[in-house]
Scaffold this motif. Structure first.
Motif, mmCIF file in Angstrom:
data_model
loop_
_atom_site.group_PDB
_atom_site.id
_atom_site.type_symbol
_atom_site.label_atom_id
_atom_site.label_comp_id
_atom_site.label_asym_id
_atom_site.label_seq_id
_atom_site.Cartn_x
_atom_site.Cartn_y
_atom_site.Cartn_z
ATOM 1 N N MET A 69 -5.282 4.422 -12.131
ATOM 2 C CA MET A 69 -4.487 3.746 -12.971
ATOM 3 C C MET A 69 -4.698 4.048 -14.221
ATOM 4 O O MET A 69 -3.003 3.644 -14.689
ATOM 5 C CB MET A 69 -4.624 2.059 -12.692
ATOM 6 N N ASP A 70 -5.025 4.403 -15.105
ATOM 7 C CA ASP A 70 -5.268 4.941 -16.297
ATOM 8 C C ASP A 70 -4.189 5.707 -16.932
ATOM 9 O O ASP A 70 -3.687 5.401 -17.887
ATOM 10 C CB ASP A 70 -7.022 5.391 -17.022
ATOM 11 N N LYS A 71 -3.800 6.539 -15.358
ATOM 12 C CA LYS A 71 -3.270 7.829 -15.905
ATOM 13 C C LYS A 71 -1.530 7.291 -15.323
ATOM 14 O O LYS A 71 -0.899 7.863 -16.213
ATOM 15 C CB LYS A 71 -3.135 8.608 -14.562
ATOM 16 N N LEU A 72 -1.038 5.945 -15.614
ATOM 17 C CA LEU A 72 -0.036 5.322 -15.058
ATOM 18 C C LEU A 72 0.368 4.344 -17.020
ATOM 19 O O LEU A 72 -0.614 4.043 -17.672
ATOM 20 C CB LEU A 72 0.174 4.244 -14.211
ATOM 21 N N ALA A 73 1.076 5.504 -17.426
ATOM 22 C CA ALA A 73 1.804 4.755 -18.635
ATOM 23 C C ALA A 73 2.541 3.553 -18.375
ATOM 24 O O ALA A 73 4.032 3.545 -18.359
ATOM 25 C CB ALA A 73 2.637 6.433 -19.354
ATOM 26 N N GLY A 74 1.612 2.759 -19.249
ATOM 27 C CA GLY A 74 2.766 1.273 -18.779
ATOM 28 C C GLY A 74 2.665 0.310 -17.976
ATOM 29 O O GLY A 74 1.365 1.245 -17.332
ATOM 30 N N ASN A 75 3.161 -1.345 -18.149
ATOM 31 C CA ASN A 75 2.947 -1.601 -17.520
ATOM 32 C C ASN A 75 3.618 -1.800 -16.271
ATOM 33 O O ASN A 75 4.724 -2.290 -16.579
ATOM 34 C CB ASN A 75 2.025 -2.997 -17.792
ATOM 35 N N PHE A 76 3.806 -1.956 -15.061
ATOM 36 C CA PHE A 76 4.129 -1.921 -13.697
ATOM 37 C C PHE A 76 4.079 -2.997 -12.511
ATOM 38 O O PHE A 76 2.969 -3.014 -12.663
ATOM 39 C CB PHE A 76 4.681 -0.560 -13.155
ATOM 40 N N SER A 77 5.286 -3.858 -12.128
ATOM 41 C CA SER A 77 4.746 -3.595 -11.459
ATOM 42 C C SER A 77 5.290 -2.752 -9.536
ATOM 43 O O SER A 77 6.326 -1.961 -9.697
ATOM 44 C CB SER A 77 6.452 -5.975 -10.946
ATOM 45 N N ILE A 78 4.224 -2.601 -8.639
ATOM 46 C CA ILE A 78 4.450 -1.813 -8.451
ATOM 47 C C ILE A 78 3.949 -2.370 -6.448
ATOM 48 O O ILE A 78 3.386 -3.489 -6.246
ATOM 49 C CB ILE A 78 3.186 -0.602 -8.632
ATOM 50 N N ILE A 79 4.884 -1.787 -5.691
ATOM 51 C CA ILE A 79 4.097 -1.569 -4.194
ATOM 52 C C ILE A 79 4.048 -0.447 -3.394
ATOM 53 O O ILE A 79 5.749 0.275 -3.644
ATOM 54 C CB ILE A 79 5.594 -2.337 -3.553
ATOM 55 N N ILE A 80 3.357 -0.264 -2.501
ATOM 56 C CA ILE A 80 2.975 0.927 -2.402
ATOM 57 C C ILE A 80 3.448 1.079 -0.602
ATOM 58 O O ILE A 80 2.820 -0.105 0.044
ATOM 59 C CB ILE A 80 1.618 2.030 -2.625
ATOM 60 N N LEU A 81 3.813 1.994 -0.248
ATOM 61 C CA LEU A 81 4.790 1.774 1.085
ATOM 62 C C LEU A 81 4.302 3.033 1.741
ATOM 63 O O LEU A 81 4.265 4.693 1.583
ATOM 64 C CB LEU A 81 6.312 1.850 1.367
ATOM 65 N N PRO A 82 3.146 2.967 2.557
ATOM 66 C CA PRO A 82 2.275 4.753 3.127
ATOM 67 C C PRO A 82 3.809 5.017 4.301
ATOM 68 O O PRO A 82 4.013 3.863 5.092
ATOM 69 C CB PRO A 82 0.534 3.916 3.907
#
Length: 105
Positions: A69-82
């Motif tokens: 998560m620290d490699k993510l630049a900024g704050n986001f709302s995220i949904i992960i779909l495998p």
């Protein structure tokens, strides 16, 4: 660093309608900028298998997301779909998450 989790149906629906999508070999990520902190949810269907397999997939995704998560630049709302596949491994999921993070920024 901790992240909050998306839990409510209307939060998922809002993000599916207004969010942008990023694709990788094993995952699809729907995201939108968020003001305060990073919020993540996982959407999984019964096509992935029985409950034991679905829960394992979710555990792998949560672990890979929180470790990178620290490699993510900024704050986001995220949904992960495998995406549906025979075998899921931590290394493959982590690689897909990092690839998607690179395309998000």
């Amino acid at each position: 660093m901790r992240y909050a989790r998306l839990k409510k149906h209307n939060e998922f629906q809002r993000l599916f309608k207004k969010g942008k999508k990023v694709y990788s070999r094993y995952l699809t990520i729907v995201y939108q900028p968020h003001r305060q902190n990073t919020v993540m949810g996982i959407a999984l269907s019964k096509k992935h298998g029985k409950a034991v397999k679905r829960n394992r997939i979710k555990r792998l995704i949560r672990a890979a997301f929180s470790n990178n998560m620290d490699k993510l630049a900024g704050n986001f709302s995220i949904i992960i779909l495998p995406k549906v596949c025979e075998e899921y491994s931590y290394a493959e999921i982590e690689k897909s998450i990092l690839a998607c993070f690179g395309r998000m920024t």
